[in-house]
Enzyme design. Structure first.
Site, PDB file in Angstrom:
ATOM      1  N   GLY A 100     -92.869   5.432   5.385  1.00 16.77           N
ATOM      2  CA  GLY A 100     -91.532   5.601   4.831  1.00 16.77           C
ATOM      3  C   GLY A 100     -91.514   5.204   3.371  1.00 16.77           C
ATOM      4  O   GLY A 100     -92.313   4.362   2.940  1.00 16.77           O
TER       5      GLY A 100
ATOM      6  N   GLN B 113     -88.163   2.609  -4.607  1.00 18.17           N
ATOM      7  CA  GLN B 113     -89.526   2.084  -4.732  1.00 18.17           C
ATOM      8  C   GLN B 113     -90.336   2.793  -5.815  1.00 18.17           C
ATOM      9  O   GLN B 113     -91.340   2.267  -6.279  1.00 18.17           O
ATOM     10  CB  GLN B 113     -90.260   2.205  -3.388  1.00 18.17           C
TER      11      GLN B 113
ATOM     12  N   CYS C 275     -94.461  -3.070   3.996  1.00 17.55           N
ATOM     13  CA  CYS C 275     -93.738  -2.310   2.985  1.00 17.55           C
ATOM     14  C   CYS C 275     -94.702  -1.989   1.848  1.00 17.55           C
ATOM     15  O   CYS C 275     -95.471  -2.858   1.424  1.00 17.55           O
ATOM     16  CB  CYS C 275     -92.584  -3.154   2.453  1.00 17.55           C
ATOM     17  N   LEU C 276     -94.659  -0.758   1.363  1.00 21.34           N
ATOM     18  CA  LEU C 276     -95.546  -0.381   0.257  1.00 21.34           C
ATOM     19  C   LEU C 276     -95.232  -1.189  -1.001  1.00 21.34           C
ATOM     20  O   LEU C 276     -96.080  -1.304  -1.883  1.00 21.34           O
ATOM     21  CB  LEU C 276     -95.434   1.121  -0.029  1.00 21.34           C
TER      22      LEU C 276
ATOM     23  N   HIS D 135     -84.978  -0.047   7.381  1.00 21.60           N
ATOM     24  CA  HIS D 135     -85.797  -0.644   6.311  1.00 21.60           C
ATOM     25  C   HIS D 135     -85.633   0.163   5.008  1.00 21.60           C
ATOM     26  O   HIS D 135     -85.439  -0.408   3.933  1.00 21.60           O
ATOM     27  CB  HIS D 135     -87.256  -0.665   6.784  1.00 21.60           C
ATOM     28  N   GLU D 136     -85.678   1.494   5.127  1.00 20.38           N
ATOM     29  CA  GLU D 136     -85.580   2.333   3.920  1.00 20.38           C
ATOM     30  C   GLU D 136     -84.159   2.312   3.343  1.00 20.38           C
ATOM     31  O   GLU D 136     -83.990   2.294   2.114  1.00 20.38           O
ATOM     32  CB  GLU D 136     -86.026   3.765   4.223  1.00 20.38           C
TER      33      GLU D 136
ATOM     34  N   HIS E 164     -83.680  -0.575   1.148  1.00 21.86           N
ATOM     35  CA  HIS E 164     -84.212  -0.383  -0.211  1.00 21.86           C
ATOM     36  C   HIS E 164     -83.145   0.210  -1.135  1.00 21.86           C
ATOM     37  O   HIS E 164     -83.020  -0.193  -2.296  1.00 21.86           O
ATOM     38  CB  HIS E 164     -85.411   0.568  -0.203  1.00 21.86           C
TER      39      HIS E 164
HETATM   40 ZN    ZN Z   1     -90.300  -0.840   2.176  1.00 18.14          ZN
END
Ligand code: ZN
Length: 170
Positions: A46, A51, A92-93, A134-135, A138
């Protein structure tokens, strides 16, 4: 398509609240395509536009192993459908290398626009429910580490700051 740079915690730009997309046009579709390429290359399941330092409400998700189930959510709105909570290990990236247990509602309804600009809604459960929440966090400037204790979050922040300093000096 292009691979975009992913911001990493504690970069303050990750705290930006994203604005709604006004028109789903070719610019947004280009962003969506670049976000998929960036997410697949990372690799991740995701990615939110926040991000990649674009502060508009765009999310891409693909939970498949072979990149066959791309999901696009533009201007997503979440509705929690259950009191039942799920504990899941999240990563998470933007917080590379750290995985921690987070508790979230197990079932949500999401209303959004697709890549074609058409509205749709879907009910998400399990991993997809976790991922979409989660997204969406962000897009509101929130990270999964915010659910952890101050002690744990500070430890992760210090380790990543040290890593970023080492990368800058390399
Ligand atoms: Zn994330």
């Amino acid at each position: 398509m292009a691979i975009l740079n992913i911001l990493e915690f504690p970069d303050p730009r990750l705290r930006t609240i994203a604005k709604p997309v006004t028109v789903v046009d070719d610019r947004i579709r280009q962003l969506v395509d670049d976000m998929f390429e960036t997410m697949y290359a990372a690799p991740g399941i995701g990615l939110a536009a926040t991000q990649v330092n674009v502060h508009e409400r765009v999310i891409v998700i693909d939970l498949s192993e072979d990149h066959s189930e791309p999901l696009v959510f533009i201007n997503p709105e979440l509705e929690v459908l259950t009191d039942e909570l799920d504990e899941m290990q999240e990563g998470c990236l933007s917080v590379p290398g750290f995985y921690e247990t987070v508790t979230r509602p197990d079932r949500v309804r999401v209303k959004a626009l697709g890549r074609d600009g058409e509205p749709f809604e879907m009910v998400c459960e399990g991993l997809l429910a976790v991922c979409i929440q989660h997204e969406c966090d962000h897009l509101n400037g929130k990270l999964f580490v915010d659910y952890l204790s101050n002690l744990k979050r500070d430890r992760i922040r210090k380790k990543l700051e040290k890593l970023h300093r080492a990368q800058a000096n390399a």
